[in-house]
Design a protein around this motif. Structure first.
Motif, PDB file in Angstrom:
ATOM      1  N   GLY A 205       0.806  -1.212   0.000  1.00  0.00           N
ATOM      2  CA  GLY A 205       0.000   0.000   0.000  1.00  0.00           C
ATOM      3  C   GLY A 205       0.838   1.260   0.000  1.00  0.00           C
ATOM      4  N   LEU A 208       1.633   2.321  -3.356  1.00  0.00           N
ATOM      5  CA  LEU A 208       0.506   2.729  -4.185  1.00  0.00           C
ATOM      6  C   LEU A 208       0.147   4.195  -4.017  1.00  0.00           C
ATOM      7  CD1 LEU A 208      -1.929  -0.308  -3.611  1.00  0.00           C
ATOM      8  CD2 LEU A 208      -0.146  -0.057  -5.357  1.00  0.00           C
ATOM      9  N   LEU A 230      -6.427  -4.807  -0.166  1.00  0.00           N
ATOM     10  CA  LEU A 230      -6.030  -3.401  -0.257  1.00  0.00           C
ATOM     11  C   LEU A 230      -7.240  -2.481  -0.315  1.00  0.00           C
ATOM     12  CD1 LEU A 230      -3.196  -3.938  -2.871  1.00  0.00           C
ATOM     13  CD2 LEU A 230      -2.826  -3.045  -0.559  1.00  0.00           C
ATOM     14  N   VAL A 231      -8.277  -2.918  -1.020  1.00  0.00           N
ATOM     15  CA  VAL A 231      -9.495  -2.115  -1.187  1.00  0.00           C
ATOM     16  C   VAL A 231     -10.683  -2.995  -0.778  1.00  0.00           C
ATOM     17  CG1 VAL A 231     -10.797  -0.631  -2.758  1.00  0.00           C
ATOM     18  CG2 VAL A 231      -8.350  -1.005  -3.155  1.00  0.00           C
ATOM     19  N   ARG A 259     -10.122   3.062  -5.822  1.00  0.00           N
ATOM     20  CA  ARG A 259      -9.307   3.985  -5.030  1.00  0.00           C
ATOM     21  C   ARG A 259      -8.757   3.292  -3.793  1.00  0.00           C
ATOM     22  NH1 ARG A 259     -12.034   9.206  -4.498  1.00  0.00           N
ATOM     23  NH2 ARG A 259     -10.551  10.159  -5.911  1.00  0.00           N
ATOM     24  N   TYR A 260      -7.433   3.409  -3.624  1.00  0.00           N
ATOM     25  CA  TYR A 260      -6.773   2.922  -2.409  1.00  0.00           C
ATOM     26  C   TYR A 260      -6.603   4.095  -1.456  1.00  0.00           C
ATOM     27  CZ  TYR A 260      -3.106   1.498   0.784  1.00  0.00           C
ATOM     28  OH  TYR A 260      -2.380   1.249   1.922  1.00  0.00           O
ATOM     29  N   ARG A 261      -7.024   3.897  -0.220  1.00  0.00           N
ATOM     30  CA  ARG A 261      -6.923   4.957   0.783  1.00  0.00           C
ATOM     31  C   ARG A 261      -6.090   4.479   1.953  1.00  0.00           C
ATOM     32  NH1 ARG A 261     -10.713   8.921  -0.388  1.00  0.00           N
ATOM     33  NH2 ARG A 261     -12.486   8.278  -1.700  1.00  0.00           N
ATOM     34  N   SER A 266      -3.608   8.570  -0.811  1.00  0.00           N
ATOM     35  CA  SER A 266      -4.409   7.656  -1.618  1.00  0.00           C
ATOM     36  C   SER A 266      -3.731   7.389  -2.958  1.00  0.00           C
ATOM     37  CB  SER A 266      -5.816   8.228  -1.844  1.00  0.00           C
ATOM     38  OG  SER A 266      -5.751   9.423  -2.601  1.00  0.00           O
ATOM     39  N   TRP A 268      -4.489   4.773  -6.873  1.00  0.00           N
ATOM     40  CA  TRP A 268      -5.463   4.043  -7.673  1.00  0.00           C
ATOM     41  C   TRP A 268      -4.957   2.635  -7.968  1.00  0.00           C
ATOM     42  CZ3 TRP A 268     -10.338   5.495  -8.495  1.00  0.00           C
ATOM     43  CH2 TRP A 268     -10.666   6.839  -8.282  1.00  0.00           C
ATOM     44  N   VAL A 269      -5.799   1.657  -7.698  1.00  0.00           N
ATOM     45  CA  VAL A 269      -5.549   0.265  -8.048  1.00  0.00           C
ATOM     46  C   VAL A 269      -6.381  -0.043  -9.288  1.00  0.00           C
ATOM     47  CG1 VAL A 269      -5.943  -2.130  -7.368  1.00  0.00           C
ATOM     48  CG2 VAL A 269      -5.015  -0.493  -5.714  1.00  0.00           C
TER      49      VAL A 269
END
Length: 346
Positions: A205, A208, A230-231, A259-261, A266, A268-269
């Motif tokens: 993460g 990312l 991850l999400v 969206r990965y937070r 953050s 993007w996946v």
């Protein structure tokens, strides 16, 4: 025999077609033009995915009015591929309300374009994703067995597109990936491996954040499981590996941006369907060396025009094999490189 009198025949003979008054047809008489509306009021959005000709587009990203709208492609873009990751110009109803439909009328210039072909002889490219700056290649240590040459192809495609590659190895509780990973010695490649069956989600993460990362991998390697870790809200379908064929079942059927937070930021996946082959018919053969930086340094001593194939005369790579200066791992990597170069005829 004529049914007209003499006076009437004289009128016909004096008939002048130019005297006929035609009803005006504005559409027929209007000069054709290729000029299109400027659409100066267009909103810029991120294409998250496509489903049966309808695009999900994120408007006002990270803004107070962030929303997802559904859009169709404008007629003038019918020959232009629109893919996940594109930055689209959208007009019409961009409220995002149920039942509304906006229209994509243009695309911003792409910073990168990840492509593949059906096979190495096919020059027709399939666009996978736009504007990604990282690729995470997911492989399993076992079940299914890792395929080093498939990973090589991913690396070539990534470097050809100007995308930074990363590697994640799952299922290390089933097998030790150390021997497999030696194949990539000498490459500037960040590698993540699972411990006791658990992937280092936090470490991945961290890579990312601030990036758009496309996830690729063979079916059944655990890519969707990793995406879900991850999400969590992604809920991507997961599958299993057939015990008879050793092949994984396709679970992700479409490419989608998620969206990965994290507390630190953050990213993007971009999850893609699993593939069992990755054609490179569209790639410039000269770019293949970008995935083999260790061998490229040796190849700098080759004569001009060297093909770098096994039968190449005075090839520095082949000489390194002959005099034993190339390690066993290097020889395996050279074999992989030469197989790819042979595909392109050198």
């Amino acid at each position: 025999m004529s049914w007209l009198g003499d006076d009437e025949l004289d009128d016909v003979e004096d008939f002048d077609e130019s005297s006929i008054r035609m009803r005006p047809n504005p559409k027929a008489n209007r000069p054709r033009t290729k000029r299109r509306p400027a659409h100066e009021d267009a909103r810029i959005g991120r294409v998250l995915g496509v489903d049966r000709g309808r695009y999900s587009v994120l408007i006002d990203e990270d803004g107070p009015d962030e929303r997802t709208v559904t859009a169709a492609r404008a007629r003038e873009l019918r020959r232009t591929p629109i893919v996940t990751g594109d930055r689209a110009r959208v007009v019409g109803d961009t409220s995002g309300a149920d039942g509304t439909l906006a229209r994509i009328v243009g695309l911003r210039d792409r910073t990168s374009l990840l492509r593949r072909s059906a096979d190495d002889t096919d020059q027709v490219e399939r666009v996978i994703v736009a504007n990604a700056d990282q690729m995470l290649v997911v492989v399993a240590a076992a079940d299914p067995e890792p395929r080093a040459r498939l990973v090589d192809r991913y690396l070539v495609a990534a470097l050809d597109a100007g995308i930074r590659p990363l590697l994640a190895v799952t299922k290390t509780d089933l097998a030790d990936p150390a021997e497999f990973l030696t194949h990539f010695d000498g490459l500037d490649l960040t590698v993540f491996t699972s411990a006791r069956g658990q992937m280092p989600v936090d470490e991945i993460g961290a890579e990312l954040v601030g990036h758009s990362t496309v996830f690729v991998g063979h079916s059944g390697v655990g890519k969707s499981t990793l995406v879900n870790a991850l999400v969590p809200e992604a809920r991507r379908a997961t599958g299993h590996v057939n015990e008879v064929t050793g092949r994984g079942r396709h679970t992700s059927s479409s490419t989608v941006s998620l969206r990965y937070r994290a507390p630190e930021g953050s990213g993007w996946v971009i999850d893609t369907p699993g593939v069992r082959s990755f054609g490179l018919g569209h790639v410039d053969p000269a770019n293949i060396f970008a995935a083999y930086t260790d061998l490229a340094q040796i190849a700098e001593h080759c004569p001009r025009g060297c093909t770098h194939l096994a039968d190449a005369v005075d090839c520095a790579l082949n000489e390194a094999v002959a005099d034993g200066s190339l390690s066993e791992t290097g020889r395996a990597r050279l074999d992989s490189l030469q197989r790819l170069l042979t595909t392109f005829g050198g």
